[in-house]
Design a protein around this motif. Structure first.
Motif, PDB file in Angstrom:
ATOM      1  N   GLN A   6       4.006  -3.943   4.608  1.00  0.00           N
ATOM      2  CA  GLN A   6       4.720  -2.682   4.850  1.00  0.00           C
ATOM      3  C   GLN A   6       5.868  -2.902   5.843  1.00  0.00           C
TER       4      GLN A   6
ATOM      5  N   GLU B  55       9.265  15.141   6.227  1.00  0.00           N
ATOM      6  CA  GLU B  55       9.257  16.608   6.211  1.00  0.00           C
ATOM      7  C   GLU B  55      10.634  17.175   6.554  1.00  0.00           C
TER       8      GLU B  55
ATOM      9  N   HIS C 193       6.874  21.088  -2.815  1.00  0.00           N
ATOM     10  CA  HIS C 193       6.907  20.574  -1.440  1.00  0.00           C
ATOM     11  C   HIS C 193       6.094  19.290  -1.250  1.00  0.00           C
ATOM     12  N   LYS C 194       4.838  19.325  -1.710  1.00  0.00           N
ATOM     13  CA  LYS C 194       3.943  18.193  -1.480  1.00  0.00           C
ATOM     14  C   LYS C 194       4.498  16.891  -2.097  1.00  0.00           C
TER      15      LYS C 194
ATOM     16  N   ASN D  39       8.730   5.950   5.168  1.00  0.00           N
ATOM     17  CA  ASN D  39       7.489   5.575   5.869  1.00  0.00           C
ATOM     18  C   ASN D  39       7.409   6.236   7.238  1.00  0.00           C
TER      19      ASN D  39
ATOM     20  N   ARG E  77       6.185  10.284   8.370  1.00  0.00           N
ATOM     21  CA  ARG E  77       5.850  11.597   7.821  1.00  0.00           C
ATOM     22  C   ARG E  77       6.709  12.723   8.396  1.00  0.00           C
TER      23      ARG E  77
ATOM     24  N   ASN F  48       8.309  10.217   2.084  1.00  0.00           N
ATOM     25  CA  ASN F  48       7.511   9.382   2.985  1.00  0.00           C
ATOM     26  C   ASN F  48       7.383   7.958   2.456  1.00  0.00           C
ATOM     27  N   ARG F  49       7.297   7.813   1.155  1.00  0.00           N
ATOM     28  CA  ARG F  49       7.241   6.465   0.572  1.00  0.00           C
ATOM     29  C   ARG F  49       8.516   5.706   0.902  1.00  0.00           C
TER      30      ARG F  49
ATOM     31  N   ARG G 251       5.826  13.483  -0.236  1.00  0.00           N
ATOM     32  CA  ARG G 251       5.213  12.177  -0.496  1.00  0.00           C
ATOM     33  C   ARG G 251       6.259  11.157  -0.952  1.00  0.00           C
TER      34      ARG G 251
ATOM     35  N   GLU H 213       0.839  -1.184   0.000  1.00  0.00           N
ATOM     36  CA  GLU H 213       0.000   0.000   0.000  1.00  0.00           C
ATOM     37  C   GLU H 213       0.878   1.239   0.000  1.00  0.00           C
ATOM     38  N   ASP H 214       0.534   2.215  -0.819  1.00  0.00           N
ATOM     39  CA  ASP H 214       1.315   3.448  -0.888  1.00  0.00           C
ATOM     40  C   ASP H 214       1.191   4.201   0.430  1.00  0.00           C
ATOM     41  N   PRO H 215       2.316   4.364   1.168  1.00  0.00           N
ATOM     42  CA  PRO H 215       2.228   5.034   2.468  1.00  0.00           C
ATOM     43  C   PRO H 215       1.803   6.507   2.330  1.00  0.00           C
ATOM     44  N   SER H 216       1.936   7.058   1.132  1.00  0.00           N
ATOM     45  CA  SER H 216       1.616   8.481   0.958  1.00  0.00           C
ATOM     46  C   SER H 216       0.242   8.693   0.329  1.00  0.00           C
ATOM     47  N   ARG H 217      -0.563   7.633   0.310  1.00  0.00           N
ATOM     48  CA  ARG H 217      -1.836   7.717  -0.403  1.00  0.00           C
ATOM     49  C   ARG H 217      -2.715   8.875   0.096  1.00  0.00           C
ATOM     50  N   ASP H 218      -2.894   8.973   1.400  1.00  0.00           N
ATOM     51  CA  ASP H 218      -3.727  10.073   1.911  1.00  0.00           C
ATOM     52  C   ASP H 218      -2.881  11.032   2.747  1.00  0.00           C
ATOM     53  N   TYR H 219      -1.727  11.381   2.206  1.00  0.00           N
ATOM     54  CA  TYR H 219      -0.802  12.255   2.940  1.00  0.00           C
ATOM     55  C   TYR H 219      -0.677  13.599   2.238  1.00  0.00           C
ATOM     56  N   THR H 220      -1.106  14.645   2.911  1.00  0.00           N
ATOM     57  CA  THR H 220      -0.931  16.004   2.386  1.00  0.00           C
ATOM     58  C   THR H 220      -0.182  16.813   3.434  1.00  0.00           C
ATOM     59  N   PRO H 221       1.120  17.063   3.192  1.00  0.00           N
ATOM     60  CA  PRO H 221       1.890  17.810   4.188  1.00  0.00           C
ATOM     61  C   PRO H 221       1.415  19.260   4.274  1.00  0.00           C
ATOM     62  N   ASP H 222       1.620  19.861   5.433  1.00  0.00           N
ATOM     63  CA  ASP H 222       1.220  21.240   5.654  1.00  0.00           C
ATOM     64  C   ASP H 222       2.326  22.171   5.141  1.00  0.00           C
TER      65      ASP H 222
ATOM     66  N   PHE I  53       5.653   2.639  -6.322  1.00  0.00           N
ATOM     67  CA  PHE I  53       4.777   3.767  -5.987  1.00  0.00           C
ATOM     68  C   PHE I  53       5.037   5.015  -6.816  1.00  0.00           C
TER      69      PHE I  53
END
Lengths: 268, 198
Positions: free
Chosen positions: B108, B34, B16-17, B28, B30, B24-25, B21, A49-58, B127
């Motif tokens: 994972q 960052e 950035h976004k 793993n 977050r 993070n992939r 991502r 599963e893509d770990p960044s699937r529902d990830y939106t950094p601020d 990914f």
């Protein structure tokens, strides 16, 4: 299973496989167990599963953080630099002090360390006292004795012939102090030994616990004093060993024989 | 050519976004991702006077993020080696049925335990959907190495998750063993019977 087939499966799953490789893989899949493996691996591939699937950094918060880092790096660097400088100077001073206190006992004199490994050695001390050092022994003494005591450190075995003097001669050996004015005696106290042994040949010797100077005995010729390191107990008995000084003479005799042979040859 | 403050902010906001991502992939984590992207942008700022702006900077940022994330993984795996963290054995779970969600989380975990380089290559293919050739360029390695590492990744994953995958086999094996035992016992009985008859 050959690594080649793992590579082929990976190519198949990631869509990198060529027509020729696909044929090779297919023929390999004819076997049931191979087909089973392929099925299992495909299942795993699908379930990554893509770990960044529902990830939106601020982005906003991160931009503020970055700004904070960008706007004061110079000051930070300077501060850290001076801190490092100060720390290393302090460290250097501390080390110098430590080393100087370690190596300058007995009134600031430099210490001499004699180490024997696989042979016996004779050492003459600053007051002309003579010490035979057995194998694997370390003797440490000051380059010049100070005015109120002649202090040496022994780890191992030594036969001492102490020249009579006005100040006491003290041997610190693995938790003991042996104090004399002028005599000859043998001390055996290797670090790994259970006890420190002193055998007196001539004169009087005082043996005491290093930490407790009230616990002491006086040894006379042919006495054997022992200090047990575990119980810190001092005991006295008559010496039964006749060969205690043998080690010191043994090597010397060899040396003397060698010298005599050389001299004879010269005379001829 | 140097980057102006305005260009720099634009570069940050537009990339950035995706970079977070990507990181993070690979790692793993977050917060870790960052931090990695912050590092990358700080590096860009510090070399803003010498950086080449005639080409788009997207590729540079992508490569820098991949490599920083790889270094991050390597330092973590070194740390874990010192700590000797033990993962609970998968063996215990064999008898239970695991849900799809559980299988995904086990996959994972297996990915997170892979050698860093192997993991990065797998992630970029799976990914980021990069071609083998692109991965090779990104990490400055040969396509052959990418192929081998991808195969190795699958092999490790299968090895790690064997207890989940061979459950059916175990049941079959156990049944086979039991039937063999029964067979043996009945044979024994027959022999005893025959002996008694004589």
């Amino acid at each position: 299973m050959e690594p080649k087939y793992w590579d082929l499966i990976a190519k198949k799953l990631s869509g990198e496989i060529t027509a020729e490789e696909d044929r090779e893989l297919n023929s390999w899949l004819q076997s049931d167990s191979n087909a089973q493996t392929f099925k299992q691996v495909s299942k795993l591939w699908e379930n990554t599963e893509d770990p960044s699937r529902d990830y939106t950094p601020d982005a906003e918060t991160e931009w503020q953080k970055l700004q904070a880092k960008i706007n004061q790096p110079k000051v930070l660097f300077l501060k850290r630099y001076w801190l490092k400088m100060a720390a290393s100077i302090l460290l250097l001073l501390g080390l110098t002090y430590l080393l100087s206190t370690l190596f300058k006992t007995s009134g600031g004199a430099t210490l001499v360390e004699v180490v024997t490994t696989d042979s016996v050695m004779v050492v003459y001390l600053p007051d002309s006292s003579r010490v035979y050092l057995n194998k694997n022994t370390t003797l440490t003494y000051p380059e010049a004795f100070n005015s109120n005591e002649r202090l040496v450190f022994l780890n191992g075995e030594g036969f001492f012939e102490v020249i009579p003097g006005n100040v006491p001669f003290i041997i610190a050996c693995n938790g003991t102090r042996t104090k004399v004015l002028g005599t000859s005696f043998n001390i055996k106290g290797y670090e790994e030994d259970e006890e420190v042994e002193v055998i007196v040949v001539t004169g009087h010797v005082e043996l005491s616990d290093e930490d407790d100077s009230s616990s002491k005995i006086v040894l006379e010729p042919n006495d054997r004093g022992a200090f047990n390191k575990k119980h810190s107990g001092i005991s006295k008995s008559k010496n039964t060993r006749k060969d205690f000084k043998w080690w010191a003479k043994h090597d010397l005799e060899k040396d003397i024989k060698k010298i005599i042979r050389k001299v004879k040859r010269k005379i001829k | 050519m140097s980057i102006s403050t305005i260009q720099y902010e634009e570069l940050f906001r537009s990339n950035h976004k995706n970079l977070c991502r990507l990181a993070n992939r690979i790692v793993n984590d977050r917060a870790g991702a960052e931090d990695i992207v912050q590092d990358v942008f700080l590096k860009v700022w510090n070399s803003r006077d010498t950086i080449q702006t005639d080409r788009p900077l997207g590729g540079y940022l992508y490569t820098a993020t991949t490599n920083t994330a790889l270094n991050y993984l390597e330092s973590i795996s070194r740390l874990n080696k010192y700590r000797k963290e033990y993962q609970p054995s998968n063996e215990e779970k064999t008898s239970q049925d695991i849900s799809l969600k559980e299988l995904q989380s086990e996959v994972q975990k297996a990915l997170d335990r892979m050698p860093p380089k192997c993991k990065v290559i797998f992630v970029l293919s799976r990914f980021e959907e990069l071609r083998y050739k692109q991965i090779a360029e990104q990490l400055n390695i040969s396509v052959k190495t990418v192929e081998n590492q991808m195969g190795k990744a699958l092999e490790i994953m299968r090895e790690e998750l064997k207890p989940f995958l061979t459950r059916e086999f175990l049941i079959i094996a156990a049944t086979a063993g039991l039937s063999a035992l029964l067979h043996f016992l009945s044979l024994l009985l027959i022999i005893l019977q025959v002996n008694r008859n004589f």
